[in-house]
Design an enzyme around this catalytic site. Structure first.
Site, PDB file in Angstrom:
ATOM      1  N   GLU A 143       0.938  -1.324   0.291  1.00 27.99           N
ATOM      2  CA  GLU A 143       0.352   0.377   0.140  1.00 27.99           C
ATOM      3  C   GLU A 143       0.813   1.550   0.442  1.00 27.99           C
ATOM      4  OE1 GLU A 143      -3.238   0.015   2.899  1.00 27.99           O
ATOM      5  OE2 GLU A 143      -3.541  -2.046   2.559  1.00 27.99           O
ATOM      6  N   GLU A 188      -5.354  -8.920   0.985  1.00 27.12           N
ATOM      7  CA  GLU A 188      -5.585  -8.784   2.839  1.00 27.12           C
ATOM      8  C   GLU A 188      -7.288  -8.462   2.258  1.00 27.12           C
ATOM      9  OE1 GLU A 188      -4.678  -4.694   4.854  1.00 27.12           O
ATOM     10  OE2 GLU A 188      -1.814  -5.937   3.778  1.00 27.12           O
TER      11      GLU A 188
HETATM   12  C1  FCB Z   1      -4.441  -1.604   5.194  1.00 33.86           C
HETATM   13  C2  FCB Z   1      -3.182  -2.220   5.931  1.00 33.86           C
HETATM   14  C3  FCB Z   1      -2.898  -3.059   7.094  1.00 33.86           C
HETATM   15  C4  FCB Z   1      -3.686  -2.518   8.353  1.00 33.86           C
HETATM   16  C5  FCB Z   1      -5.173  -2.865   7.495  1.00 33.86           C
HETATM   17  C6  FCB Z   1      -6.014  -2.864   8.607  1.00 33.86           C
HETATM   18  O1  FCB Z   1      -3.995  -0.804   4.956  1.00 33.86           O
HETATM   19  O2  FCB Z   1      -2.379  -3.061   4.543  1.00 33.86           O
HETATM   20  O3  FCB Z   1      -1.857  -2.756   7.765  1.00 33.86           O
HETATM   21  O4  FCB Z   1      -3.370  -1.650   8.936  1.00 33.86           O
HETATM   22  O5  FCB Z   1      -5.380  -2.469   6.732  1.00 33.86           O
END
Ligand code: FCB
Length: 442
Positions: free
Chosen positions: A163, A349
């Site tokens: 990210e 994620e």
């Molecule tokens: C994402 C991040 C991770 C965590 C989640 C909830 O954006 O990559 O580290 O903070 O959100």
């Protein structure tokens, strides 16, 4: 149809959020160690100093993964643990930690998926300008090469950056480390993190670990107009998409910033130092695309958001976030239609926070989390059924951890972390995920 046999069902974490041992065994500080100590930067004034103490408890945590039945684990490496000053001197004890972790995972048939940079720049490098200094790409390249040499072959999946937008937030908005607040800093940091990604890929190709793949992880929070009949809302959404995920995906997959973004940067005096050859490097082929997907965003030109959202008939979780699991399907589709990608997508994620986290008789009934995860998995399955090449799902997160500026106040885990005793308690979602995996990996 359903999920392919070799699909990876995993959990994800990151170094700064779980490891702790921030000042042990020769580790150098990261920008989050320093930032979190500035009063009021973190909602509950916690720091990553101890977090989930995973540095000491990693064997128990791998055992927990084994019990959950996940077949992959996505984690990140703390740059300042292996190179306390970011370049030069190597900290053998830090390297050994990751070697032991990877060995433990492989012993348990859990595929390691490692990210080199998940927001925790060595503080010593921040003192040299951090991501505002173009040299950061070289510093990152040195670190990346070290990790590929030391661990390359035993880790099949590598991501350069997680990210990149977090770095923009850290340099333009001040909400994340290092806490700087100028738009032109944000845009410079963005360009330099893309160059760092490029150097990472180059290092990977030169070390050439066998049977391993390299990619990058970008989060897509696609903005929809709150009211699609309102031209100003349509424009607000478009502007939002241009300034966020497209500002990474256009350079990586199209080898350019969009004319729209270039115009904004020109007008706003935030044009980064772009040199000839930059985009060729940034758009060098990668092996997979890592997609983090949490939700969509409803954009409105005025501050009428809440009202308009309600009008759309949206479905909300008790934590106030919209339940829109189709976001992941839309993003997968968009990657093919807009960017024409020919590489597999790994969902790296997805998860949600604070879903009825109270412990009652040793149980945590986080029903909304189950609904959320199941919703996303269904849409991923639909994408696979339609022929999209999606190879993994990593639930964020294995356990409650240090959630950046929200500190320990946002609980994202499928297991509850007792931050005093370090006990991990299974939430209902953990049992549910275990059963889901069992059913789908048959
Ligand atoms: C994402 C991040 C991770 C965590 C989640 C909830 O954006 O990559 O580290 O903070 O959100």
């Amino acid at each position: 149809m359903g999920f392919p046999k070799d699909f990876l069902f995993g959990v994800a974490t990151s170094a700064a959020q779980i490891e702790g041992a921030a000042q042990e065994d020769g580790r150098g500080l990261s920008i989050w160690d320093v930032f979190s100590r500035i009063p009021n930067k973190i909602a509950d004034n916690t720091t990553p100093e101890i977090a989930c103490d995973h540095y000491h408890l990693f064997k128990d945590d791998v055992k927990l993964m084994r019990e959950l039945g996940v077949n992959s684990y996505r984690f990140s490496i703390s740059w300042s643990r292996v190179m306390p000053e970011g370049t030069g001197q190597i900290n053998q004890k830090g390297l050994d930690f990751y070697k032991r972790l990877v060995e433990e995972l492989n012993k348990n048939d859990i595929v390691p998926n490692a990210t080199l940079y998940h927001w925790d720049l060595p503080y010593e490098l921040e003192c040299r300008g951090g991501f505002l200094n173009r040299d950061v790409a070289e510093w990152f390249g040195e670190y990346a090469e070290l990790m590929f040499r030391e661990l390359g072959d035993s880790v099949p999946l590598w991501a350069t950056i997680n990210e990149p937008i977090a770095t923009y937030v850290g340099y333009a908005k001040g909400g994340f480390a290092p806490g700087r607040k100028l738009e032109r800093f944000g845009r410079a940091a963005n360009h330099n993190i893309l160059l760092s990604h490029a150097r990472g890929v180059e290092a990977f190709r030169s070390v050439n670990p066998k049977n391993s793949k390299i990619g990058i992880v970008v989060d897509i929070w696609h903005q929809h107009p709150a009211n699609s009949e309102n031209a100003a809302d349509v424009q607000a959404a478009e502007d939002g998409n241009e300034r966020t995920y497209r500002s990474y995906l256009d350079p990586i997959f199209k080898g350019q910033y969009s004319p729209y973004l270039l115009e904004c940067m020109e007008k706003e005096g935030s044009m980064p130092d772009i040199r000839s050859g930059d985009f060729e490097k940034i758009s060098a082929p990668i092996d997979f695309f890592g997609l983090n997907c949490y939700n969509r965003v409803l954009a409105s030109a005025e501050d009428t958001k809440i009202e308009t959202i309600e009008q759309t008939g949206g479905n909300f979780l008790d934590n106030g976030t919209e339940f829109y699991p189709k976001a992941v399907y839309d993003a997968i589709k968009m990657m093919h239609e807009r960017y024409n990608i020919k590489i597999p997508i790994y969902i790296t994620e997805n998860g949600t926070y604070n879903c009825n986290e109270e412990i009652v008789d040793g149980k945590i009934h986080d029903t909304d989390r189950i609904k959320y995860v199941e919703g996303f998995l269904n849409w991923i399955e639909k994408a696979i059924d339609e022929g999209y090449d999606v190879r993994s799902y990593y639930l964020w997160s294995l356990m409650d951890n240090f959630e950046w500026s929200a500190g320990n106040s946002f609980r994202f885990g499928i297991t509850h972390t007792d931050f005093n005793t370090q006990e991990r308690i299974w939430k209902d979602s953990a049992f549910w995920y275990r059963d889901f995996i069992k059913k789908n990996l048959l």
